[in-house]
Structures are given as structure tokens and as C-alpha cells.
Design an enzyme around this catalytic site. Structure first.
Site, PDB file in Angstrom:
ATOM      1  N   TYR A 138       0.868  -1.181   0.000  1.00 20.33           N
ATOM      2  CA  TYR A 138       0.000   0.000   0.000  1.00 20.33           C
ATOM      3  C   TYR A 138       0.896   1.219   0.000  1.00 20.33           C
ATOM      4  O   TYR A 138       1.570   1.500   0.989  1.00 20.33           O
ATOM      5  CB  TYR A 138      -0.877  -0.048   1.253  1.00 20.33           C
ATOM      6  CG  TYR A 138      -1.873   1.075   1.443  1.00 20.33           C
ATOM      7  CD1 TYR A 138      -3.204   0.929   1.050  1.00 20.33           C
ATOM      8  CD2 TYR A 138      -1.504   2.261   2.073  1.00 20.33           C
ATOM      9  CE1 TYR A 138      -4.133   1.935   1.276  1.00 20.33           C
ATOM     10  CE2 TYR A 138      -2.429   3.276   2.304  1.00 20.33           C
ATOM     11  CZ  TYR A 138      -3.741   3.105   1.899  1.00 20.33           C
ATOM     12  OH  TYR A 138      -4.663   4.100   2.126  1.00 20.33           O
ATOM     13  N   LYS A 166      -1.029  -1.298  -4.217  1.00 19.79           N
ATOM     14  CA  LYS A 166      -2.005  -0.241  -4.475  1.00 19.79           C
ATOM     15  C   LYS A 166      -1.229   1.065  -4.530  1.00 19.79           C
ATOM     16  O   LYS A 166      -0.600   1.471  -3.553  1.00 19.79           O
ATOM     17  CB  LYS A 166      -3.081  -0.190  -3.387  1.00 19.79           C
ATOM     18  CG  LYS A 166      -4.121   0.907  -3.652  1.00 19.79           C
ATOM     19  CD  LYS A 166      -5.238   0.931  -2.625  1.00 19.79           C
ATOM     20  CE  LYS A 166      -6.238   2.035  -2.957  1.00 19.79           C
ATOM     21  NZ  LYS A 166      -7.346   2.116  -1.988  1.00 19.79           N
TER      22      LYS A 166
END
Length: 299
Positions: A138, A166
Site C-alpha cells: 500500500y 495499491k
């Protein structure tokens, strides 16, 4: 067990909100939302991320929600958000959740601390020791308070657990797509068509809570090389997406879903509901999208 493919996370994965009513989880609404998004053609759901108010839920509440959604024999694959400041606490939570065999975990670096790259690598390697499930990195500095370098992400990609990241920065998305060492999942909702047109395979867009079938169609058009059609179909969404992030996430998304009658407009304090003015603007923006063409024919 066999380790997952590096390209396992394709398509649109929704970072789903956590419905609440009267201070408690609204499990009926969560199940209904999960069915709605499955029928819209999404690839999977990400539970307990920042859009899902994951840091405000207890572990027993998370287990309740997992069991409610997973009770559907046709349930979408589930990724669990697993973040925290203390690596040991995150690892302990993952040990508890691992029995549900999720499609993976979305794991941010330790937020607030701002660790160096060596500390970020240590954090993720400790998490990898406690699960054989895929781990999605992330890299959203606004939330995590620290930026991972491409070199750090690629060092982790050499380990079998780490399958995707992500990422919100368009230039980093482009670099990751070009290098091909790690699946780049688009987390910048306004960049969605460009990401898929550039060869991106997956995304985790919060805006797909609204008009999810349109998001799926945009992805398919872009993947098939229909750039003009994909951008034209996406254009009516731009104003709505900006409104969805005009106040702290997920308040605008929950207000929009409440306006559609899908959930109650309730967040867990200290998160507060969207303003009345924004709610009115959201309704107008949703009406505008609803009135725009929902399917474009390509040559």
C-alpha cells in the site's frame, strides 16, 4: 500450498465501506452490498481499509463481517486490510484472520512513524513470516505518512507473498506497469482509464461504489484498446469522483450510498457524516451520471 500468481489481482476490487446502524455493524446491509457488487461484475472486495473504517473496528467486529459476507456460497473473493503502527500487533491480527483464507491482505507501512525504507522492508518481511496468503503493498503517502520507493517494492516482489501494490501516483503506476515486476493496482480513481489503457490489469477504486457496472465497462473498453469510448464513458464520472473526496473519506461515499437507499448514513466517531451541502451536490452529480449514456458502441 501453491503460491499465488503475481497477476492474481486483476479487474476492479472494491475497498468496500463498512455499513453501520445504531453504533453497530449492519451485517444485513453488508451482505446486500456484497451481492450488489458481485452482480455488477467486480472482481473482489477489500474489507477494512481506510474506506472501510478499518482502524475503528475491533477484531471481533471484523470477524463478524467476514463471516456474514463469506456465508454466501457465491461470495466474491475477499482481501482484508491489515494496518497498524506496531508490526507485532498487525502480525497478531493476521494470525487470527488467516483461518478465513482470504484472497490476500492489503498492508500499509506502519503509519505515523515515518520509518526509513529499511524499516518498511523489515515490517513487511515480518508480516510475510506469519501468513502464506498474498500481500498487497500500500503506497499512499497521504494515508501512510511515508513513501515506498520502487526499489523497496521490487525488493519485496522478489519474495513469493508480495503480488501487487495499491499505488496512486500516475508516474509510479506507469513505471511499475512498464517494469512488470509487481502488479500495479490503480488507487487514483481519476486515473482509471489511463491506467487500463497503459496495460494496467487491476484497480482498487473507492468511487466504484457508485455505478460499479460502468466502471467495469470502462475497464473492458480500455483493455480492448477502445480509448475514445473508455474516456467518453468515464467523463461523466469525473465530477462525481471529485465530490467523493471533497470531504474526508468515506463520509461522501456513505452519503451517496444512503441517497441510493443502500445503507444508513452513519460513520464511527471521530469520523463524521458529510455536510448537507455536499449531499445535495452528490445527488445532482449522481443524477447527471444516471442521465448520461451507460453503454457506448465501439467500431
Amino acid at each position: 500450498m501453491d503460491m499465488p500468481s503475481k497477476t492474481a489481482f486483476e479487474g476492479i476490487w472494491l475497498p468496500m465501506v463498512t455499513p453501520m446502524r445504531g453504533g453497530r455493524l449492519d451485517l444485513d446491509a453488508a451482505q446486500a452490498l456484497a451481492r450488489y457488487y458481485r452482480n455488477a461484475g467486480l472482481a473482489g472486495l477489500v474489507l477494512f481499509g481506510s474506506t472501510g473504517e478499518g482502524n475503528l473496528l475491533s477484531l471481533p467486529e471484523k470477524i463478524e463481517m467476514i463471516e456474514a459476507i463469506a456465508s454466501d456460497p457465491h461470495a466474491l473473493p475477499l482481501v482484508f486490510g491489515a494496518g497498524g503502527v506496531d508490526t507485532r500487533g498487525v502480525a497478531a491480527a493476521i494470525r487470527r484472520l488467516d483461518k478465513y483464507r482470504p484472497a490476500g491482505y492489503l498492508v500499509p507501512p506502519p503509519y505515523y512513524l515515518g520509518p526509513a525504507q529499511a524499516g518498511i522492508l523489515w515490517h513487511y518481511r515480518q508480516i510475510a513470516w506469519v501468513t502464506d496468503r498474498p500481500i498487497i503493498l500500500y503506497n499512499i503517502p497521504k494515508r501512510a505518512g511515508v513513501t515506498m520507493t520502487v526499489e523497496t517494492m521490487e525488493a519485496l516482489a522478489a519474495l513469493p507473498n508480495f503480488t501487487a501494490v495499491k499505488e496512486c501516483n500516475p508516474s509510479v503506476l506507469a513505471a511499475l506497469n512498464a517494469r512488470g515486476t509487481l502488479t500495479a493496482l490503480c488507487g487514483e480513481d481519476l486515473a482509471l482509464p489511463d491506467h487500463f489503457l497503459a496495460g494496467g490489469r487491476g484497480a482498487i477504486p473507492a468511487a466504484a461504489h457508485l455505478f460499479p457496472d460502468r466502471h467495469v465497462e470502462i475497464m473492458q473498453l480500455a483493455r480492448d484498446g477502445h480509448a475514445e469510448a473508455a474516456r467518453e464513458l468515464f467523463e461523466p464520472l469525473r465530477g462525481l469522483i471529485r465530490l467523493l473526496f471533497a470531504e474526508p473519506n468515506p463520509a461522501p461515499i456513505k452519503r451517496a450510498l444512503a441517497l441510493q437507499g443502500l445503507i444508513a448514513d452513519e460513520l464511527r466517531m471521530p469520523m463524521t457524516s458529510a455536510s448537507r451541502e455536499l449531499g445535495q451536490r452528490l445527488q445532482r452529480a449522481m443524477n447527471a451520471v444516471q442521465d448520461s449514456p451507460s453503454r457506448l458502441r465501439t467500431a
